[in-house]
Design an enzyme around this catalytic site. Structure first.
Site, PDB file in Angstrom:
ATOM      1  N   ARG A  76       8.764   4.606   1.237  1.00 52.61           N
ATOM      2  CA  ARG A  76       9.584   5.154   2.331  1.00 52.61           C
ATOM      3  C   ARG A  76      10.178   6.520   1.979  1.00 52.61           C
ATOM      4  O   ARG A  76      10.669   7.215   2.868  1.00 52.61           O
ATOM      5  CB  ARG A  76      10.691   4.171   2.713  1.00 52.61           C
ATOM      6  CG  ARG A  76      10.157   2.941   3.446  1.00 52.61           C
ATOM      7  CD  ARG A  76      11.260   2.099   4.059  1.00 52.61           C
ATOM      8  NE  ARG A  76      10.728   1.079   4.946  1.00 52.61           N
ATOM      9  CZ  ARG A  76      10.527  -0.210   4.600  1.00 52.61           C
ATOM     10  NH1 ARG A  76      10.817  -0.630   3.385  1.00 52.61           N
ATOM     11  NH2 ARG A  76      10.045  -1.062   5.487  1.00 52.61           N
ATOM     12  N   GLY A 116       5.317   3.994  -9.121  1.00 53.56           N
ATOM     13  CA  GLY A 116       5.997   2.715  -9.363  1.00 53.56           C
ATOM     14  C   GLY A 116       5.016   1.556  -9.267  1.00 53.56           C
ATOM     15  O   GLY A 116       4.993   0.666 -10.126  1.00 53.56           O
ATOM     16  N   HIS A 117       4.167   1.571  -8.218  1.00 53.55           N
ATOM     17  CA  HIS A 117       3.158   0.509  -8.091  1.00 53.55           C
ATOM     18  C   HIS A 117       2.185   0.545  -9.278  1.00 53.55           C
ATOM     19  O   HIS A 117       1.787  -0.493  -9.797  1.00 53.55           O
ATOM     20  CB  HIS A 117       2.336   0.695  -6.811  1.00 53.55           C
ATOM     21  CG  HIS A 117       3.114   0.548  -5.545  1.00 53.55           C
ATOM     22  ND1 HIS A 117       3.385   1.609  -4.716  1.00 53.55           N
ATOM     23  CD2 HIS A 117       3.680  -0.532  -4.964  1.00 53.55           C
ATOM     24  CE1 HIS A 117       4.074   1.183  -3.665  1.00 53.55           C
ATOM     25  NE2 HIS A 117       4.274  -0.110  -3.793  1.00 53.55           N
ATOM     26  N   GLN A 132      14.435  -9.472  -3.467  1.00 52.31           N
ATOM     27  CA  GLN A 132      13.105 -10.049  -3.264  1.00 52.31           C
ATOM     28  C   GLN A 132      12.631 -10.757  -4.537  1.00 52.31           C
ATOM     29  O   GLN A 132      12.175 -11.903  -4.502  1.00 52.31           O
ATOM     30  CB  GLN A 132      12.132  -8.930  -2.887  1.00 52.31           C
ATOM     31  CG  GLN A 132      10.672  -9.287  -2.986  1.00 52.31           C
ATOM     32  CD  GLN A 132       9.780  -8.185  -2.442  1.00 52.31           C
ATOM     33  OE1 GLN A 132       9.706  -7.993  -1.244  1.00 52.31           O
ATOM     34  NE2 GLN A 132       9.087  -7.465  -3.306  1.00 52.31           N
ATOM     35  N   SER A 164       9.674   4.853  -3.906  1.00 54.62           N
ATOM     36  CA  SER A 164       9.490   3.978  -2.752  1.00 54.62           C
ATOM     37  C   SER A 164       8.526   4.664  -1.787  1.00 54.62           C
ATOM     38  O   SER A 164       8.564   5.899  -1.642  1.00 54.62           O
ATOM     39  CB  SER A 164      10.843   3.783  -2.053  1.00 54.62           C
ATOM     40  OG  SER A 164      10.643   3.281  -0.750  1.00 54.62           O
ATOM     41  N   GLY A 202       0.801  -1.217   0.000  1.00 55.11           N
ATOM     42  CA  GLY A 202       0.000   0.000   0.000  1.00 55.11           C
ATOM     43  C   GLY A 202       0.835   1.269   0.000  1.00 55.11           C
ATOM     44  O   GLY A 202       2.028   1.244  -0.263  1.00 55.11           O
TER      45      GLY A 202
HETATM   46  O1  PAF Z   1       7.521  -5.450  -2.054  1.00 55.43           O
HETATM   47  C1  PAF Z   1       6.611  -5.380  -1.191  1.00 55.43           C
HETATM   48  O2  PAF Z   1       5.848  -4.419  -1.115  1.00 55.43           O
HETATM   49  C2  PAF Z   1       6.451  -6.533  -0.195  1.00 55.43           C
HETATM   50  O3  PAF Z   1       7.679  -7.046   0.172  1.00 55.43           O
HETATM   51  C3  PAF Z   1       5.507  -7.630  -0.698  1.00 55.43           C
HETATM   52  C4  PAF Z   1       6.037  -8.305  -1.964  1.00 55.43           C
HETATM   53  C5  PAF Z   1       4.133  -7.045  -0.992  1.00 55.43           C
HETATM   54  C6  PAF Z   1       5.341  -8.725   0.356  1.00 55.43           C
HETATM   55  O4  PAF Z   1       4.822  -8.205   1.541  1.00 55.43           O
END
Ligand code: PAF
Length: 281
Positions: A188, A37-38, A154, A186, A32
């Site tokens: 953050r 980017g998302h 990741q 990000s 969230g």
């Molecule tokens: O990249 C993220 O936002 C998190 O690490 C994810 C992949 C949603 C897992 O909680």
């Protein structure tokens, strides 16, 4: 098109029964507080699938006890508005008690791939990510999931997990979305004060200086990292947690760049805010 929000595992599982791992359904897992980017991940997902599900879940399993779980930014209403505009069909936003009950004992362990780079400083983080992403895959049952290369470690761990555990879906990695000055997008970044915000573009500039040196013939990762760290240290508001070169296939340290199989990754603090970024060579 109206955006549907499902806030519990039971309803999500029941709905996913109808499409179980169909390639027509794509998942974009997020925590969230969405940014461009998302949204680029959502658009990529829409280009490959008919239905796009976005999960919004701040995963307690991937935060250490001294990390920012409580203060991690959240704004479901704003996220839903952005997602409706970006073409998502469904938001899956479960409660923590529903996804990670207190008596839960199982974890997915990524082994040594989770212990290098960020894993050295965030023990258990990638087990937490792998576990929650496995659960999201099992609940939402997408045929495809889209992740960003900004979180390269990741993405590489999750790719390996899907392959080794024979999970019936495909993963897509999308290049890092950046602000005009190169800063990797990000959630953050919202923690940064004005001065820190001015300092942090140095992170990508430092990575670029290593990439340029590589293009000019430097192949020793020690020399590339030295150049990178020197660049970062010239910015007094930043402190380097790590700068490392590893292979993309195994996430193991490499001494010489192997073209197409090398990741240069950094974690940098601006005040208390920890930012990561990387390039692939
Ligand atoms: O990249 C993220 O936002 C998190 O690490 C994810 C992949 C949603 C897992 O909680």
């Amino acid at each position: 098109m109206t955006l549907r929000i499902i806030d519990n595992v039971h309803d999500m599982t029941e709905l996913a029964d109808s499409w179980s791992f169909s390639p027509d359904v794509a998942l974009v897992p997020t925590m969230g507080f969405l940014h461009e980017g998302h949204l680029s991940l959502v658009r990529e997902a829409s280009a490959h699938a008919q239905k796009v599900v976005v999960s919004i879940f701040v995963n307690p399993l991937q935060f250490g006890p001294a990390e920012d779980f409580d203060k991690y930014p959240r704004n479901l209403q704003c996220d839903a508005e952005l997602l409706a505009g970006a073409g998502a069909d469904l938001v899956f936003a479960p409660e923590a008690s529903d996804m990670t009950p207190e008596d839960m004992v199982f974890q997915v362990d990524p082994g040594p791939m989770g212990a290098i780079l960020c894993g050295q400083y965030r023990p258990g983080h990638f087990a937490g990510v792998s576990t929650i992403v496995t659960k999201l895959f099992n609940v939402v049952r997408p045929g495809l999931a889209v992740f960003g290369w900004k979180d390269a470690q990741q993405f590489l761990i999750l790719q390996k997990m899907v392959k080794e555990l024979n999970m019936p879906l495909k993963l897509i990695g999308l290049d890092t979305a950046r602000e005009a000055d190169g800063l990797a997008m990000s959630s953050r970044n919202s923690y940064l004060n004005e001065q820190q915000r001015k300092a942090v573009p140095a992170i990508y500039a430092a990575l670029q200086s290593a990439a340029n040196a590589y293009r000019n013939g430097e192949e020793s990762t020690a020399n590339l990292l030295q150049r990178l760290v020197k660049h970062l240290k010239a910015e007094p508001l930043l402190s380097v947690q790590y700068a490392e070169a590893v292979s993309l296939d195994k996430l193991e340290p490499v001494d010489t760049v192997e073209r197409g199989n090398t990741l240069i990754a950094v974690a940098v603090f601006a005040g208390e805010t920890r930012l990561i970024d990387n390039i692939r060579l």
